[in-house]
Structure formats: C-alpha cells, structure tokens
Scaffold this motif. Structure first.
Motif, PDB file in Angstrom:
ATOM      1  N   LEU A 347      11.298 -67.538  92.692  1.00 18.47           N
ATOM      2  CA  LEU A 347      12.424 -66.208  93.621  1.00 18.47           C
ATOM      3  C   LEU A 347      11.673 -65.715  92.165  1.00 18.47           C
ATOM      4  CD1 LEU A 347      14.968 -65.219  93.966  1.00 18.47           C
ATOM      5  CD2 LEU A 347      16.043 -66.082  91.866  1.00 18.47           C
ATOM      6  N   VAL A 348      11.749 -64.378  93.170  1.00 19.92           N
ATOM      7  CA  VAL A 348      10.767 -63.250  92.655  1.00 19.92           C
ATOM      8  C   VAL A 348      11.327 -62.099  92.040  1.00 19.92           C
ATOM      9  CG1 VAL A 348       8.668 -64.276  93.658  1.00 19.92           C
ATOM     10  CG2 VAL A 348       9.785 -62.493  94.807  1.00 19.92           C
ATOM     11  N   ALA A 349      12.715 -61.905  93.093  1.00 15.72           N
ATOM     12  CA  ALA A 349      13.884 -60.852  92.623  1.00 15.72           C
ATOM     13  C   ALA A 349      14.799 -61.045  93.482  1.00 15.72           C
ATOM     14  CB  ALA A 349      12.702 -59.605  93.981  1.00 15.72           C
ATOM     15  N   GLY A 350      16.202 -60.675  93.004  1.00 16.41           N
ATOM     16  CA  GLY A 350      18.041 -60.655  93.131  1.00 16.41           C
ATOM     17  C   GLY A 350      17.644 -62.562  92.665  1.00 16.41           C
ATOM     18  N   GLY A 351      18.752 -63.563  93.352  1.00 22.66           N
ATOM     19  CA  GLY A 351      19.131 -64.053  92.849  1.00 22.66           C
ATOM     20  C   GLY A 351      20.408 -64.735  93.728  1.00 22.66           C
ATOM     21  N   PRO A 352      20.976 -65.714  92.870  1.00 18.27           N
ATOM     22  CA  PRO A 352      22.924 -66.160  93.119  1.00 18.27           C
ATOM     23  C   PRO A 352      23.850 -65.117  92.434  1.00 18.27           C
ATOM     24  CG  PRO A 352      21.411 -68.023  91.952  1.00 18.27           C
ATOM     25  CD  PRO A 352      20.350 -66.531  92.372  1.00 18.27           C
ATOM     26  N   GLY A 353      24.747 -64.810  92.663  1.00 19.87           N
ATOM     27  CA  GLY A 353      25.710 -64.099  91.710  1.00 19.87           C
ATOM     28  C   GLY A 353      25.313 -62.744  92.844  1.00 19.87           C
ATOM     29  N   LYS A 354      26.825 -61.625  91.743  1.00 20.66           N
ATOM     30  CA  LYS A 354      26.044 -59.709  92.381  1.00 20.66           C
ATOM     31  C   LYS A 354      25.910 -59.101  91.587  1.00 20.66           C
ATOM     32  CE  LYS A 354      31.473 -60.551  94.270  1.00 20.66           C
ATOM     33  NZ  LYS A 354      32.769 -60.642  93.671  1.00 20.66           N
ATOM     34  N   PRO A 355      25.218 -58.020  91.989  1.00 19.84           N
ATOM     35  CA  PRO A 355      24.198 -57.290  91.115  1.00 19.84           C
ATOM     36  C   PRO A 355      25.259 -57.011  89.755  1.00 19.84           C
ATOM     37  CG  PRO A 355      23.859 -56.534  93.374  1.00 19.84           C
ATOM     38  CD  PRO A 355      25.451 -57.726  93.192  1.00 19.84           C
ATOM     39  N   GLU A 356      24.538 -56.689  88.837  1.00 21.27           N
ATOM     40  CA  GLU A 356      25.501 -55.865  87.743  1.00 21.27           C
ATOM     41  C   GLU A 356      26.213 -54.565  87.576  1.00 21.27           C
ATOM     42  OE1 GLU A 356      23.550 -54.169  83.112  1.00 21.27           O
ATOM     43  OE2 GLU A 356      21.800 -54.711  84.452  1.00 21.27           O
ATOM     44  N   GLY A 357      27.556 -54.988  87.333  1.00 22.71           N
ATOM     45  CA  GLY A 357      28.589 -54.016  87.780  1.00 22.71           C
ATOM     46  C   GLY A 357      29.546 -53.832  89.101  1.00 22.71           C
TER      47      GLY A 357
END
Length: 477
Positions: A347-357
C-alpha cells in the motif's frame, strides 16, 4: 424529499398497481433525497403491453418521421442539461462539474451521434452485383427491455433508448433503482417531445423484480443490459426460455500498459483516469502494467497523484472526486482494499477508511497498491472504486500476457511512442477497445467487450444494428 412514485406507461404518468416504496439515498449525505416505488408483475405487464400495441405504427413510420421526434428530444435535453446534471449529481454522487461536462453531456452527445448514424444507415440494400434481385432489409426487432446502471445513467440510457427508437423498436426502460431520478427526468423529456403513447415506457424496480420480469417476458423480443457480469449471466439464463436476443455490456478490469518510451504524462493520466467518477466506470484502467526500468518512478508518481486527489461533496464545484454510490458499494471497496493488504500488495497511498474530514457520506480514500501480482484478488475482481494496482513487466510479450490474463476484456490502454508497437500490442490485446496514448475513441465508435465483459456493441452504426433483424428477400424488382 422528492415524491417520484409514478411510472411512465402508455404516454401517461401512472400510479403503481401495488405501492412498494424505496428511498433514494444521496451518497454525499447518506440521507434520503427522494422516494420511488418498485414495480411488480402487473406494472411490467402493462408497460410491455403498451409497447407491444405501439410497435406496428411506430415501426411503419418513415425514418425521417421517427428522427423528427428524436430531434425534438435533443432540443429539450439540451435546454434542460443543467437540470439533468444536478439530478445525476444528487442521486449517484458525481461532482457537479463532472456531472455537467461528462455525465449529462454524454447523453446529448449520443443522441447527436445516433441521429447522424441513422441518417446514413442503409436499412435496405442489395445483396451484391452477383445477386441483383436479392434484397437485404434491416428491420426493428420489436419490443425491447432496457436495463441500465447507476454509474453513468444518461450515457447508458441514451446508448439504448435512442438507437432502439430510431430503428423502429418500442421500449420499456428499467433504470437502476439506486439512481432512477435522471431516467424519470428523461421520461419527462420524452413526453414533452410528443412521442406516441406506448413507444417509450418506464417502470422502476430492482433486478430480482422488474428486471427478471422483463428478461423472461414472452412479449419482450430483446433485452439490452448494462451492469455486473453476475447479473448478466442471470439475465441470459432467464431469457433463454423465450430465445430472445440479449445484448450485454458487463464488467471490466482494464490494463494500462506503460512502456519505457511512454510520454511523461502517461502515469499521471492513467491514475486520474482510474479515479475518475470515483472509480465507478466499467472501462477504468485499474491495472497499471509498467515496464520494469521505469516502475519505481511510476509507483512514486502514482502515489503522489493519489495523495493530491481531493475528495469532497458532489454538490461542490472543482476537480475533486465524490462519494461512491451506496453503503453496499462502500463496504465492498473497503473489503477489497483490506484483501489487497492481507494478500501482500504494498500500500503506497490511501487505504481503508474514509478520508480525513469526511465522516458522513460514502467517501473512499484514493488508493494505490504496488507490487501486485495478477493472481491477487485486487487484480482479478472489478472493485468499482478509486483503487489502482501497479504490476511490473519485463517484455512486451509479458505485458500482453498479463493484460489478457483476465476473465474480462472491455477496454485496455497502451502508452508508447513506437507506432509499430502500437499496432502489434493493440492487435494482441483481447479487448473490445484499446485506447492509445490518452487519445479517446471517436464519436460513434463501438463500445463493448470480449469474454465476460459481454456481447453486442453500443454506439454508432453498431448500436443501431443491435436492435435490428436482418431479412433477405429474393426477386426484389
């Protein structure tokens, strides 16, 4: 909240025979924005009967007469383009700029292209100089059930409805119950254009309900479906008992082959294309195959582009991506991102979950995996979200083999400055479409795929032919 419980049958807005409410959810807010009703067998039967009764008169109109109605529809569609864009943005989460420039605009573009194609189509032609009195006629197949998806609503509705009507067919449209509002607006436009009663009908419903009723209906001559491969298989099986024609535009797992001589914007372009429409496009280039000598730099660039990709509300202007369409879609994407991690992709960007905010709304972090192998789940399954997998290759033959090692074959992409390689690789790729160096296919090019990406072709003359039977007549004087 919008009240949209009625169906459009036989030229009238009518109440469902038995009310069965379903809320339409705004994916940016997770709140209901409208309520529709799901149809049952009685509603489907009424729509099919209306289409069947209207078919002879519509078939017998001249081509110019039929196209005059479509000309009127185009004028109305153009006048209400902003309304259409706002509706699409509300129901499925496309950012408003994308909804205007691509989602709504696609509908107008297809209407124009089909008008041109129909006016140049030889519906009657001689077999050839060797048989001057044998005539070939292209005739409408009849009543068509059209089942469309939520991800590009007007793109798919116009790719089906317009060629069907232009060729003399009558139709029953079942749009996705997740994003039905744009199709109901389209039905308003059909009504305003003055099409004869019964030529176009709309019944909302889900796949197991109205979708199954249409695909198995003895008075429906053809089904045209866009959606998942799983649903396409079910539709084909259900339609088999009545031996009706089935045209399918299904899933994809596009490979983007980037050679060392590709232009400097190839990787950036590929990432942005993957993330467009929040990754919810069947033709998205979700597998980026990169020649090993430039692989590390491509990984770094892809990560940078993902990290710089803004995620925001669909109603806001700007170049961001919006939410995915539903809670079910969000959960599926999260499961597959976690599967990629569990199976050893880097994993080099992003991943599980929602973006901040973005705690509310079905928002997904733009995600990039490196060091993916083509046997991993994220390289095999259609994720339908902003998730990119990078895979290195060593030779041209290796790249072609990886690209073709997929149950799908919709759209592949090729980045190289070598014209000879373009011809070799494009010819070897097992897909219905190959886009080269970021250049889009021309208007009216056939859209469709190989293998489990479906059968039939949409767009241009091929889209017209999908709705036509071919008749040979001897001794034509």
């Amino acid at each position: 909240m919008l009240e949209k419980r009625q169906f459009y049958i036989n030229g009238q807005w009518v109440a469902p025979k038995h009310a069965k409410d379903l809320e339409v959810i705004n994916p940016s807010t997770e709140q209901a924005c409208a309520v529709i009703s799901l149809g049952d067998q009685a509603d489907t039967d009424a729509a099919v009967a209306a289409a069947r009764a209207a078919f002879p008169a519509w078939r017998d109109k001249t081509l110019d007469e039929r196209l005059s109605y479509i000309d009127a529809l185009l004028r109305i569609y153009t006048e209400r383009a902003d309304d259409m864009a706002a509706t699409i943005s509300l129901e499925m989460g496309a950012p408003i700029d994308l909804a205007k420039m691509a989602q709504s605009a696609a509908g107008a573009g297809h209407i124009k292209t089909f008008l041109r194609a129909a006016r140049g189509f030889a519906f009657e032609r001689p077999l050839g100089e060797h048989a001057p009195t044998t005539r070939i006629r292209y005739e409408p197949i009849g009543v068509c059930g059209l089942i469309t998806p939520w991800n590009w609503p007007m793109n798919q509705v116009t790719l089906k409805v317009i060629p069907a009507l232009a060729t003399g067919c009558t139709v029953v449209l079942k749009p996705s119950e997740i994003a039905p509002l744009s199709s109901m607006l389209f039905a308003e436009m059909i009504d305003a254009a003055g099409f004869p009663a019964g030529v176009f009908n709309l019944v909302n419903g889900d796949g197991p309900g109205v979708g199954t009723q249409l695909s198995g209906h003895p008075d429906v001559d053809m089904i045209s479906f866009t959606g998942s491969t799983r649903a396409g298989i079910a539709i084909s099986k259900n339609a088999a008992d009545t031996v009706k024609r089935v045209s399918l535009e299904l899933g994809g797992k596009g490979a983007n082959l980037i050679f060392a001589d590709a232009d400097e914007k190839a990787v950036v372009r590929g990432v942005r294309r993957c993330f467009g429409n929040s990754g919810q496009s069947c033709n998205a280039p979700t597998r980026m195959l990169v020649e090993r000598s430039i692989y590390d730099q491509a990984v770094a660039t892809a990560a940078q582009v993902a990290q710089a990709t803004a995620v925001d509300l669909a109603e806001r202007e700007g170049p961001h991506i919006g939410p995915v369409v539903s809670a079910a879609q969000f959960d599926k994407i999260q499961r597959l991102i976690q599967t990629g991690i569990d199976e050893g992709a880097r994993l080099v960007a992003g991943g599980p979950g929602k973006p901040e905010g973005r705690d509310t709304g079905y928002f997904v972090r733009p995600t990039v995996f490196a060091d993916v192998t083509n046997t991993m789940t994220i390289a095999r399954e259609e994720i339908f979200g902003p998730v990119l997998s990078l895979i290195p290759f060593d030779t041209e033959e290796d790249a072609i083999a990886i690209a073709n090692d997929s149950p799908y074959g919709l759209t592949h992409y090729l980045q190289t400055q070598d014209p000879a390689r373009v011809k070799r690789v494009a010819s070897a790729l097992r897909a219905g479409m190959v886009e080269v160096n970021g250049k889009p296919l021309g208007a009216g090019a056939p859209f469709g795929g190989y293998k489990q990406s479906g059968n039939g072709r949409e767009g241009g003359v091929w889209g017209l032919e999908d709705f036509l039977e071919v008749k040979a007549v001897s001794d034509w004087q």
